[in-house]
Design a protein around this motif. Structure first.
Motif, PDB file in Angstrom:
ATOM      1  N   GLY A 118     -27.126  -5.801  33.405  1.00  0.00           N
ATOM      2  CA  GLY A 118     -25.798  -5.864  33.996  1.00  0.00           C
ATOM      3  C   GLY A 118     -25.876  -6.263  35.453  1.00  0.00           C
ATOM      4  N   ASP A 119     -24.842  -6.962  35.971  1.00  0.00           N
ATOM      5  CA  ASP A 119     -24.892  -7.421  37.357  1.00  0.00           C
ATOM      6  C   ASP A 119     -23.624  -7.038  38.121  1.00  0.00           C
ATOM      7  OD1 ASP A 119     -22.865  -9.278  36.769  1.00  0.00           O
ATOM      8  OD2 ASP A 119     -24.127 -11.046  37.019  1.00  0.00           O
ATOM      9  N   TYR A 120     -23.581  -7.435  39.385  1.00  0.00           N
ATOM     10  CA  TYR A 120     -22.492  -7.096  40.305  1.00  0.00           C
ATOM     11  C   TYR A 120     -21.154  -7.687  39.860  1.00  0.00           C
ATOM     12  CZ  TYR A 120     -20.057  -6.673  44.826  1.00  0.00           C
ATOM     13  OH  TYR A 120     -19.168  -6.354  45.824  1.00  0.00           O
ATOM     14  N   GLY A 121     -21.208  -8.858  39.235  1.00  0.00           N
ATOM     15  CA  GLY A 121     -19.985  -9.520  38.822  1.00  0.00           C
ATOM     16  C   GLY A 121     -19.450  -9.073  37.478  1.00  0.00           C
ATOM     17  N   TYR A 153     -16.110  -6.273  37.526  1.00  0.00           N
ATOM     18  CA  TYR A 153     -16.760  -5.869  38.773  1.00  0.00           C
ATOM     19  C   TYR A 153     -17.762  -4.769  38.464  1.00  0.00           C
ATOM     20  CZ  TYR A 153     -17.219  -4.409  43.682  1.00  0.00           C
ATOM     21  OH  TYR A 153     -17.700  -4.092  44.922  1.00  0.00           O
ATOM     22  N   LEU A 154     -19.016  -5.084  38.539  1.00  0.00           N
ATOM     23  CA  LEU A 154     -20.145  -4.223  38.206  1.00  0.00           C
ATOM     24  C   LEU A 154     -20.224  -3.987  36.691  1.00  0.00           C
ATOM     25  CD1 LEU A 154     -20.132  -1.466  40.992  1.00  0.00           C
ATOM     26  CD2 LEU A 154     -21.596  -3.478  40.815  1.00  0.00           C
ATOM     27  N   GLY A 166     -26.757   0.853  11.624  1.00  0.00           N
ATOM     28  CA  GLY A 166     -28.025   0.141  11.617  1.00  0.00           C
ATOM     29  C   GLY A 166     -28.164  -0.952  12.643  1.00  0.00           C
ATOM     30  N   ASP A 167     -27.085  -1.284  13.391  1.00  0.00           N
ATOM     31  CA  ASP A 167     -27.212  -2.275  14.456  1.00  0.00           C
ATOM     32  C   ASP A 167     -26.921  -1.631  15.810  1.00  0.00           C
ATOM     33  OD1 ASP A 167     -24.372  -2.147  14.634  1.00  0.00           O
ATOM     34  OD2 ASP A 167     -24.173  -3.762  13.191  1.00  0.00           O
ATOM     35  N   VAL A 168     -27.155  -2.385  16.870  1.00  0.00           N
ATOM     36  CA  VAL A 168     -27.055  -1.862  18.233  1.00  0.00           C
ATOM     37  C   VAL A 168     -25.683  -2.173  18.818  1.00  0.00           C
ATOM     38  CG1 VAL A 168     -28.004  -1.987  20.558  1.00  0.00           C
ATOM     39  CG2 VAL A 168     -29.538  -2.104  18.592  1.00  0.00           C
ATOM     40  N   ASP A 169     -24.946  -1.128  19.175  1.00  0.00           N
ATOM     41  CA  ASP A 169     -23.671  -1.291  19.871  1.00  0.00           C
ATOM     42  C   ASP A 169     -23.914  -1.208  21.383  1.00  0.00           C
ATOM     43  OD1 ASP A 169     -22.090  -1.229  17.376  1.00  0.00           O
ATOM     44  OD2 ASP A 169     -22.729   0.864  17.302  1.00  0.00           O
ATOM     45  N   LEU A 170     -22.929  -1.664  22.150  1.00  0.00           N
ATOM     46  CA  LEU A 170     -23.091  -1.747  23.596  1.00  0.00           C
ATOM     47  C   LEU A 170     -21.936  -1.041  24.305  1.00  0.00           C
ATOM     48  CD1 LEU A 170     -24.561  -3.029  26.088  1.00  0.00           C
ATOM     49  CD2 LEU A 170     -23.036  -5.002  25.793  1.00  0.00           C
ATOM     50  N   PHE A 171     -22.283  -0.226  25.293  1.00  0.00           N
ATOM     51  CA  PHE A 171     -21.319   0.391  26.196  1.00  0.00           C
ATOM     52  C   PHE A 171     -21.587  -0.141  27.602  1.00  0.00           C
ATOM     53  CE2 PHE A 171     -21.435   3.156  22.608  1.00  0.00           C
ATOM     54  CZ  PHE A 171     -20.199   3.790  22.538  1.00  0.00           C
ATOM     55  N   VAL A 172     -20.525  -0.431  28.342  1.00  0.00           N
ATOM     56  CA  VAL A 172     -20.685  -0.953  29.697  1.00  0.00           C
ATOM     57  C   VAL A 172     -19.778  -0.176  30.642  1.00  0.00           C
ATOM     58  CG1 VAL A 172     -20.521  -2.964  31.198  1.00  0.00           C
ATOM     59  CG2 VAL A 172     -21.233  -3.258  28.819  1.00  0.00           C
ATOM     60  N   GLY A 173     -20.389   0.535  31.578  1.00  0.00           N
ATOM     61  CA  GLY A 173     -19.633   1.213  32.615  1.00  0.00           C
ATOM     62  C   GLY A 173     -19.309   0.264  33.745  1.00  0.00           C
ATOM     63  N   GLY A 174     -18.294   0.637  34.543  1.00  0.00           N
ATOM     64  CA  GLY A 174     -17.872  -0.258  35.605  1.00  0.00           C
ATOM     65  C   GLY A 174     -17.511   0.445  36.895  1.00  0.00           C
TER      66      GLY A 174
END
Length: 441
Positions: A118-121, A153-154, A166-174
């Motif tokens: 993850g990046d700043y943008g 942003y972040l 059985g698959d990979v889920d994604l969580f993204v904090g901000g």
């Protein structure tokens, strides 16, 4: 129909057990160095401990065959030791944007660990591992693949098979505390993420940054949520749902004895002292890490006061985003940290050094007879007989089953009330902790 995501781990376990059994049958086992034998036994125990939650003891026992005797091998509790950091290893080329929050997952089911960043943008960068399980090599940067979109942003990513399909889920904090959920509706080999859902499963957004991490901290079989915040606090969301239908309770601030770190707390969980429960490493703004040792149990954690930069870890540059992964497939967890300028710092775990020395490891704890029935005797070095010796026993799923105090005169534990099986015995004497395995007939 989805396969059990631990089938691949079971194949690795089978291959390792087959290798050990061939060494035993050919009599080559006796010619191996002590360090090599300890390494192989430790890997067997690590696989067995992980898989015993998902496969029966009978099934795992058939895989082990003669190597089963090593699952009861007494092991010394030992902490990690990390090498000095290597910047941007394995061919990794950092993106041009600031911040790098790494996480590892096998997104294409080729048995090696790929990298998400993850990046700043608010973007997610994908680096495919084109190497092997033991020698990673990361390909070129692929921004926002598989249908992913910018968080604005972040972006602080965390991966989890939250619905157990059985698959990979994604969580993204901000930045503002929101946590986005990208469900993987693809397959184990070809991920495809849906439009993000903000704060799902009852999540109450943290305040000022949300840096998520998942761990089964209460050992009930589902994943709980932790979130680091800008002010250095950690919030805990217990999963009151199920392994397939999560639901997170109201946030609890700094639970289980945790304390705030110096801004931008980034949690990462691992059993760093091999005692069967999850410890916590928290990165902070000024490049340090704080280690919270878990002195509780797998069901009831209790974290000690933090230690700064333990196990040989040194401060990185501004900001520290840690994550654990076995990047060289040697059976222990390595440490990777991201930082402000998008570089990665790799701390290889050198806990086990094969072939370095043929000296026997120092004897700290011996349990005998092994297997045992009604009672087990202990031989433990380095303790003061004037100090009380407390014991805790956990079954092969990590569940706490028994505790008490040991009489230092006869040094034994009554085990007649324990069903047949494999157990972990954790002893505490003053400031010393020793762990061993025992089989009960």
């Amino acid at each position: 129909m989805y396969r059990n995501p631990f089938e691949r781990e079971k194949r690795k376990f089978r291959n390792l057990a087959t290798r050990v059994n061939r060494l035993l049958v050919s009599k080559e086992w006796e010619n191996l160095s002590i360090n090599t034998r300890t390494y192989l036994i430790r890997k067997l125990n690590t696989f067995y401990s992980k898989l015993s939650r998902f496969f029966s003891s009978a099934e795992l026992g058939k895989i082990l065959a003669a190597a089963a005797l090593f699952i009861a091998f007494p092991m010394v509790s030992k902490s990690q030791t990390f090498d000095p950091p290597v910047q941007n290893p394995f061919g990794f080329a950092p993106p041009t944007s600031e911040f790098s929050k790494p996480v590892f997952a096998d997104l294409d089911n080729d048995e090696d660990l790929d990298l998400l960043l993850g990046d700043y943008g608010g973007n997610i960068h994908f680096y495919e591992n084109t190497g092997t399980t033991a020698a990673p090599a990361f390909g070129p940067d692929q921004p926002n693949p598989f249908g992913l979109i910018s968080n604005g942003y972040l972006a602080f990513p965390a991966v989890a098979d939250i619905d157990n399909d059985g698959d990979v889920d994604l969580f993204v904090g901000g930045y503002e505390g929101s946590i986005l959920f990208f469900e993987n509706t693809g397959t184990v080999t070809t991920p495809a993420f849906t439009t993000p859902l903000p704060n799902p499963f009852g999540i109450v957004p943290p305040s000022g940054f949300a840096i998520p991490a998942f761990a089964d901290i209460d050992n009930d079989g589902d994943l709980d949520l932790f979130a680091g915040e800008y002010d250095g606090n950690t919030k805990y969301f217990v999963n009151t749902g199920t392994i397939t239908q999560p639901h997170f309770g109201a946030p609890v601030l700094n639970p289980f004895g945790l304390t705030a770190v110096l801004y931008v707390g980034t949690p990462a969980f691992a059993d760093l002292d091999h005692d069967g429960d999850l410890d916590l490493l928290v990165g902070e703004m000024y490049g340090n890490t704080r280690y919270f040792k878990n002195n509780g149990t797998p069901e009831v954690p209790a974290f000690a006061s933090p230690i700064t930069n333990p196990f040989g870890i040194v401060p990185v540059n501004y900001y520290c985003f840690p994550v654990f992964a076995d990047l060289d497939n040697d059976g222990d967890l390595d440490l990777m940290t991201g930082e402000l300028e998008s570089n990665l710092q790799y701390f290889e775990n050198n806990e086990i050094n094969i072939g370095v020395s043929d000296q026997e490891p120092p004897e700290e704890l011996v349990l005998f007879p092994n297997p045992a029935s009604d009672e087990v005797f202990l031989k433990m070095s380095g303790f003061n007989q004037a100090t009380s010796i407390m014991f805790k026993i956990f079954n092969n799923t990590g569940k706490f089953v028994k505790s008490g105090e040991i009489d230092s005169q006869n040094m034994k534990i009554l085990t007649s009330d324990l069903p047949a099986g494999i157990y972990t015995v954790k002893l505490t004497s003053g400031d010393k902790t020793h762990t061993g395995k025992i089989a009960i007939e």
